[in-house]
Design an enzyme around this catalytic site. Sequence first.
Site, PDB file in Angstrom:
ATOM      1  N   LYS A 149       0.721  -1.496  -0.101  1.00 11.97           N
ATOM      2  CA  LYS A 149      -0.367  -0.075  -0.266  1.00 11.97           C
ATOM      3  C   LYS A 149       1.125   1.466  -0.100  1.00 11.97           C
ATOM      4  O   LYS A 149       1.742   1.122   0.714  1.00 11.97           O
ATOM      5  CB  LYS A 149      -1.069   0.058   1.444  1.00 11.97           C
ATOM      6  CG  LYS A 149      -1.699  -1.195   1.243  1.00 11.97           C
ATOM      7  CD  LYS A 149      -3.187  -0.519   2.107  1.00 11.97           C
ATOM      8  CE  LYS A 149      -2.475  -1.270   3.460  1.00 11.97           C
ATOM      9  NZ  LYS A 149      -3.455  -0.899   4.799  1.00 11.97           N
ATOM     10  N   LYS A 158      -7.382  10.113   6.660  1.00 10.18           N
ATOM     11  CA  LYS A 158      -6.269   9.382   6.773  1.00 10.18           C
ATOM     12  C   LYS A 158      -5.919   8.192   5.462  1.00 10.18           C
ATOM     13  O   LYS A 158      -6.872   7.209   5.081  1.00 10.18           O
ATOM     14  CB  LYS A 158      -5.345   8.324   8.129  1.00 10.18           C
ATOM     15  CG  LYS A 158      -4.994   9.538   9.246  1.00 10.18           C
ATOM     16  CD  LYS A 158      -3.769   9.612   9.002  1.00 10.18           C
ATOM     17  CE  LYS A 158      -2.837   8.723   9.287  1.00 10.18           C
ATOM     18  NZ  LYS A 158      -1.599   8.997   9.239  1.00 10.18           N
ATOM     19  N   GLU A 251      -5.050  -3.946  10.565  1.00 12.77           N
ATOM     20  CA  GLU A 251      -6.192  -2.726  10.416  1.00 12.77           C
ATOM     21  C   GLU A 251      -6.706  -2.465  12.109  1.00 12.77           C
ATOM     22  O   GLU A 251      -6.802  -1.545  11.878  1.00 12.77           O
ATOM     23  CB  GLU A 251      -7.013  -2.598   9.597  1.00 12.77           C
ATOM     24  CG  GLU A 251      -6.859  -2.106   7.853  1.00 12.77           C
ATOM     25  CD  GLU A 251      -5.993  -0.569   7.633  1.00 12.77           C
ATOM     26  OE1 GLU A 251      -6.323   0.051   8.420  1.00 12.77           O
ATOM     27  OE2 GLU A 251      -4.638  -0.936   7.127  1.00 12.77           O
TER      28      GLU A 251
END
Length: 380
Positions: A149, A158, A251
């Site tokens: 990423k 963000k 995450e």
Amino acid sequence: MAEAITLREREIRFGGVRYGFAVGHGPTSLSALTHRLAGLDADRFVIVADAGLTEDQIGEIARCAGETAATTVLSVPADEKTKSLGAVDSLAEQLIPTGVTRRSVVMALGGGLVGNMAGLLSALVFRGLRLVHVPTTLLAMSDSVLSLKQAVNSSVGKNHLGTFHAPVFVWNHLDFLRTLPADEVRSALCEMIKNVLGIVPDRYAEVAARLRADAEYTPEDIAFFIDLCVDAKSAVMCEDAHERGDALVLEYGHTIGHAAELLTGGELRHGYAIGLGMLAAARIARELGLLSAADEAAHRELLVLNGAPTVLPAGVDPEEVLRTVALDNKRGYVRGTAGSRDLILLEGLGKPHRPGGALITQVPEAVVRLGIESITSEVA
């Protein structure tokens, strides 16, 4: 640095993507980097460097690249406020006139923020130049370069703007960590703690035994932490390179954590924000009957051993955090429900909750608020 760790190399595999990953220090590491760069047959290297690095630090890497091809250094402030498309465009305006071609290589020299900006730059110029990461912080070495990423912030959140772009290799030169502030080390290890809680809880005891609140670690300790993160992230990304399935557990803690980080303008370090986000997520999971009190306490124990904060900075409004959570970039993995927020939760250490098979749990807003409020004071 102790001579026990001179140079270690391994291969990272995320789906069909493979790239080299080296950890080393001293002259052996630098000479090996020069040799590795020579093997790229590049006509030019463009180093995007953290403006906060010293001339000597930038010069070391520039000399390695310069022995192989013409080398240009561009500097960028490592500031969350500059992590934008505008800053990437400014870098492109400086990069393209240098004479780069499709044979050129962009080198990211800095922490995760600079790595993301250089990574997105390399992905966009000519629809893709080769990328080499030379991270200079422990957070970058153990987390951000272990991903495809590349993203920057929008004006409202963000990492809203980005793509996937793999490096050709990552070179972790541990000498950069000699002057790293203790808070930066602790912040980085919060992401490592996330990996333990969410992916490899069998490593809990050995990590707890190594963590130190003063952040005084040997090179062997640092190599251990980096290896653990490589192992954990590889376990969930080996068949999920774009982090949309099993790798979404990476995450964990980021939904509330990113909101807090954004609201402080980056003054709350990324890892610290993620640690706080995990504490809030653990409280939410316990309220929903998913986590035991012992599992919730295990989150706090590792963060305390690490010397990380367990409450939000003064002045951060829980209601603002809640509103910012609504803009999180993980929205849409499952169909939204009015009055709820999408979070990644655990139902046990190392066991992501999978309602309907997905790792996203839709949590009533009132419960999310309760989780956020639980990190506004030391009273749990």
